[in-house]
Design an enzyme around this catalytic site. Structure first.
Site, PDB file in Angstrom:
ATOM      1  N   SER A 141     -14.301 -14.424   4.552  1.00  0.00           N
ATOM      2  CA  SER A 141     -13.196 -14.776   5.925  1.00  0.00           C
ATOM      3  C   SER A 141     -14.551 -14.281   7.373  1.00  0.00           C
ATOM      4  O   SER A 141     -14.246 -14.422   8.146  1.00  0.00           O
ATOM      5  CB  SER A 141     -12.655 -13.501   5.749  1.00  0.00           C
ATOM      6  OG  SER A 141     -13.033 -12.401   6.221  1.00  0.00           O
ATOM      7  N   LYS A 151      -5.345  -8.673  10.756  1.00  0.00           N
ATOM      8  CA  LYS A 151      -6.849  -9.356  11.867  1.00  0.00           C
ATOM      9  C   LYS A 151      -6.123  -9.356  13.188  1.00  0.00           C
ATOM     10  O   LYS A 151      -6.182  -8.718  13.837  1.00  0.00           O
ATOM     11  CB  LYS A 151      -7.530 -10.238  10.940  1.00  0.00           C
ATOM     12  CG  LYS A 151      -7.664 -10.017  10.021  1.00  0.00           C
ATOM     13  CD  LYS A 151      -8.509 -11.622   9.304  1.00  0.00           C
ATOM     14  CE  LYS A 151      -8.916 -11.190   8.440  1.00  0.00           C
ATOM     15  NZ  LYS A 151      -9.323 -11.948   7.130  1.00  0.00           N
ATOM     16  N   PRO A 156       1.818  -1.112  -0.029  1.00  0.00           N
ATOM     17  CA  PRO A 156      -0.094  -0.320  -0.258  1.00  0.00           C
ATOM     18  C   PRO A 156       0.762   0.969  -0.391  1.00  0.00           C
ATOM     19  O   PRO A 156       1.409   0.774   0.476  1.00  0.00           O
ATOM     20  CB  PRO A 156      -1.071  -0.337   1.259  1.00  0.00           C
ATOM     21  CG  PRO A 156      -0.018  -0.697   1.859  1.00  0.00           C
ATOM     22  CD  PRO A 156       0.432  -2.292   1.475  1.00  0.00           C
ATOM     23  N   PRO A 157       0.389   2.515  -0.481  1.00  0.00           N
ATOM     24  CA  PRO A 157       0.884   3.851  -0.727  1.00  0.00           C
ATOM     25  C   PRO A 157       1.408   4.461   1.305  1.00  0.00           C
ATOM     26  O   PRO A 157       1.336   3.506   1.918  1.00  0.00           O
ATOM     27  CB  PRO A 157      -0.356   4.700  -0.478  1.00  0.00           C
ATOM     28  CG  PRO A 157      -1.619   4.079  -1.017  1.00  0.00           C
ATOM     29  CD  PRO A 157      -0.953   2.061  -0.266  1.00  0.00           C
ATOM     30  N   THR A 174       9.686   3.512  -3.109  1.00  0.00           N
ATOM     31  CA  THR A 174      10.079   4.500  -3.328  1.00  0.00           C
ATOM     32  C   THR A 174      11.562   4.330  -2.657  1.00  0.00           C
ATOM     33  O   THR A 174      12.785   3.890  -3.154  1.00  0.00           O
ATOM     34  CB  THR A 174       9.607   5.353  -3.855  1.00  0.00           C
ATOM     35  OG1 THR A 174       8.818   5.276  -4.410  1.00  0.00           O
ATOM     36  CG2 THR A 174      10.731   6.266  -4.899  1.00  0.00           C
ATOM     37  N   GLY A 225       6.574   3.406   1.827  1.00  0.00           N
ATOM     38  CA  GLY A 225       8.433   2.887   1.695  1.00  0.00           C
ATOM     39  C   GLY A 225       9.223   2.418   0.765  1.00  0.00           C
ATOM     40  O   GLY A 225      10.407   1.944   0.722  1.00  0.00           O
TER      41      GLY A 225
END
Length: 792
Positions: free
Chosen positions: A684, A727, A361-362, A367, A365
């Protein structure tokens, strides 16, 4: 003007004002016009005119506006101002008669103009037979030169023939010959008369040869050209003159320079062959043509690429590990992969560069990790963003037939790196597009294939370039948008969202020190308590990475910095948990906490989100109806099917649960998942829905301290699910003390921090019966008893 015998040494003062001349040399006994425009020079002339009118004249070494003594030659000429005339723009036009050579011994003053102590250089020469012969030879050469120059002033020739002094003759001819300014200064500085005659003879002979060649060329080409070819004629003249003088034509010089640079660039044979062919074409083109510019640009690109330039890898594995740990917290899998590459590289020097793909996800780290890897390896780093690129030519380049054509981003990045083995980051590879201009992802197949990229051909270059030494690192947020063929060429390394513990470590070890430095504060001025950082993480950010966390920390530090700058804060600031709302305002997010009591029909599920994990309450209620299942809470298609499966399983267990079939025929089951505006989907929650329905039908409360996750089948089997790490951390944050999960997910506990595992009891189940036995209070003995595996 009165005649004055100023050629006697005693008539020249020891101190003279010195007039610096630009691009002008004055010889003794020569009358020369001068334009004086500099303020200091005008002041000097005005003072001289009011006195004895004598001035020293020395040429500047460089034509600077405001010279220093170091900028002025020490040999010059003393002269007398014969006439002066002032122009409207305040400049002066002078006629100066040179008198004698002088040597500047030292500069005494620089303001308001130069004054120097000088000595007069006297010429003593005996007129021997040798000197007489040299003078006659020089006069003959001068006469020949005059005959070759149209409209040469006859009086100059007459004056030269009437000069009896050998030194003066040399000066006169040097003054009236087309010598460059440095050669004229050299003649002025040659004090020995015999040597001066020799130098002037040499320069005059050279000038005579040039004139003879020019006339010869003019006669040869005169009948071949027309008026419209005047420019061509001049170029031919210049080329022929340079050839006779042994000088190189600028065009030829440029071609030779390019050829030399191509040799130094160490192009491979195929590229060198193409470069030589283009160089040959360039030599035949007129410089002003469009094709000339295109070819020259192409050759410049070939020269500027690092065909044989590599940086040396840092093979010190311990040092590389230290650098990776300095720059990034945790991320052990990625660091281990890089260190493995270094270890193999140390054993096998010709190993091809790996092709990695960081997925996560954005803000986690990806890059910055690429930059850190480059630093650890000691390589150059180059990054290109692929987001939104739809044109294949962006990767592979345009063909040279197009106007403004350039290489693709890969070759441009290699030139920017100035090395053929950089760490090359392909950012946002999952956001590549495609349209009628081609598919950039297909163009990347060759780039990212270790078996092919040693001969990558850019459309612009048209020759192979070896990319096998490059370490390619792609980044992506998701994998499903990357074409399978492209994904197959990359080694995928997942960077999951950070846990709360990791965010705490990153905040204390990286974010807070960096923001303190950026805001000009020291760690002695502000400190964050652990509880305050935890509150910021939980209530002011909801993300997988740490970008927003850094923004919130920066916001607090800015407010403290303002107080320190204003003087309202004089002591160390300790940011405590109760201070956070004062700096950041009311909380922005809330995470689910466990229920306050055991309730009927309410089960606690565990959910995965892009920002991490959370708990999810599933509510079930038996209402009067006709046996229907009612689902609310904006559930997705998969989750709706999971709820139907859970209900069917519970129906199959009615006898074991001591629930009559008649009850279901006269009632509806309503299942609701709170936060109805937020879409929810996935399989789930199957065991959670089954537990909530069973609780509602049996009126048995569900334990409030237990959370669960797992997919359910009609036969009651519990299947594995994803996102276990997130979770479990959400369960721990919510205060749950036990977690039920599929037995096949036991392996995922390795990713859970030890401090979390110590505080939670884990139950690994294979069947939903086990879930009901664990979650429902007062389970009847008649239900099938199973012995789930337990940890904790």
């Amino acid at each position: 003007m009165e005649e004055r015998e100023l050629n006697q040494t005693q008539d020249i003062p020891e101190v003279l004002p010195i007039l610096p001349l630009r691009e002008t040399v004055v010889y003794p006994q020569m009358l020369i016009p001068l334009i004086v425009g500099r303020e200091k020079s005008i002041r000097l002339v005005e003072d001289a005119l009011s006195g004895n009118k004598l001035i020293g004249m020395c040429m500047q070494k460089t034509p600077v506006e405001d010279p220093t003594p170091d900028d002025i030659y020490r040999i010059g000429t003393v002269g007398i101002i014969v006439r002066s005339l002032r122009f409207p723009d305040n400049t002066l036009r002078l006629f100066v008669q040179g008198l004698q050579r002088i040597r500047v011994i030292e500069f005494l003053e620089t303001e308001p103009y130069f004054k120097a102590k000088v000595e007069v250089i006297e010429e003593k020469v005996e007129k021997t037979v040798e000197i007489e012969g040299m003078m006659r030879n020089l006069l003959n050469l001068f006469q020949k030169m005059a005959s070759l120059i149209p409209q040469f002033p006859e009086e100059l020739l007459i004056n030269a023939m009437n000069i009896q002094e050998p030194g003066r003759l040399a000066d006169f001819i040097a003054f009236n010959t087309n010598l460059n300014i440095n050669e004229k200064q050299e003649i002025l500085e040659t004090i020995d008369v015999k040597e001066r005659l020799q130098k002037v003879t040499y320069y005059l002979t050279r000038e005579l040869e040039i004139l003879e060649i020019a006339n010869k060329i003019q006669n040869e080409v005169k009948n071949e050209i027309e008026k419209s070819q005047k420019e061509y004629f001049l170029r031919q003249q210049m080329k022929a003159i340079q050839k006779e003088l042994g000088e190189i034509d600028p065009r030829e010089m440029e071609i030779n320079e390019l050829r030399q640079k191509l040799q130094e660039a160490k192009l491979p044979p195929e590229a060198m062959k193409e470069a030589e062919r283009e160089l040959e074409r360039l030599s035949l083109m007129p410089p002003g043509s469009a094709e000339y510019t295109v070819t020259r640009t192409y050759l410049d690109w070939l020269i500027s690429l690092p065909w044989a330039i590599s940086t040396e890898d840092n093979l010190d594995i311990k040092r590389a590990e230290e650098i990776l740990n300095e720059d990034h917290y945790d991320l052990e899998k990625v660091k281990e992969r890089i260190l493995e590459y270094l270890a193999v590289r140390k054993l096998k020097s010709d190993m091809k560069g790996p092709i990695l793909c960081f997925v996560g996800p954005p803000g986690v780290g990806k890059t910055s990790l690429g930059k850190s890897i480059a630093r650890a390896l000691g390589r150059k780093f180059v990054r290109i963003s692929l987001g939104g690129i739809r044109d294949e030519a962006e990767i592979r380049g345009h063909r040279r037939t197009y106007v403004g054509a350039l290489p693709g981003r890969i070759i441009q990045g290699i030139r920017k790196a100035e090395s053929n083995n950089p760490v090359f980051m392909l950012d946002e590879i999952d956001k590549l597009g495609s349209d009628f201009r081609g598919d950039p992802a297909a163009a990347l197949l060759e780039v990212l294939d270790p078996e092919q990229n040693n001969a990558f051909v850019d459309n612009y270059l048209g020759v192979p370039f070896d990319l096998s030494k490059v370490m390619f690192i792609a980044t992506a947020n998701v994998l499903y948008t990357i074409p399978p063929a492209l994904l197959d060429r990359m080694e995928v390394i997942e960077l999951p969202g950070y846990t709360e513990y990791q965010k705490m470590g990153i905040a204390k070890g990286f974010l807070i020190p960096r923001q303190l430095k950026e805001h000009g504060l020291e760690k002695e001025q502000i400190e964050f308590s652990d509880d305050a950082i935890r509150k910021i993480i939980r209530e002011y950010t909801r993300e997988a990475g740490v970008r927003n966390l850094e923004r919130e920390i920066a916001s607090i530090i800015r407010k403290v910095a303002k107080g320190i700058a204003e003087g309202s804060i004089t002591e160390k600031v300790i940011v405590k948990v109760e201070d956070v709302p004062k700096y950041l305002g009311p909380e922005k997010y809330t995470y689910g906490m466990k229920g306050e009591k055991d309730e009927v029909g309410v089960a606690t599920g565990l959910a995965w989100t892009e920002a991490g994990g959370d708990i999810l309450f599933v509510e079930a209620l038996v209402v009067e109806g006709k046996g229907n299942l009612i689902l609310t809470g904006k559930l997705g298609e998969v989750m709706q099917e999971s709820a139907k499966t859970a209900l069917s399983y519970v129906r199959s267990k009615l006898k074991d649960l001591n629930v009559s079939y008649e009850l279901l025929e006269k009632a509806d089951i309503h299942v609701h998942v709170p936060s109805g505006a937020i879409p929810k989907d996935g399989p789930s929650a199957g065991v959670t829905i089954a537990t909530a329905i069973a609780s509602a039908l049996t009126r048995r409360p569900v334990k409030k301290d237990i959370g669960m996750t797992g997919e359910i089948t009609l036969r009651g089997k519990v299947l594995p699910v994803g996102g276990i790490r997130e979770k479990v951390l959400a369960a721990h944050r919510a205060g749950l003390t036990a977690v039920i999960m599929p037995k096949e997910n036991k392996k995922d506990l390795e990713e859970i921090p030890e401090e979390v595992k110590k505080e939670i009891t884990f139950y690994f189940v294979e069947h939903a019966d086990e879930v009901l036995n664990l979650a429902l209070l007062e389970v009847k003995e008649s239900a099938e008893q199973r012995n789930p595996e337990r940890i904790g």
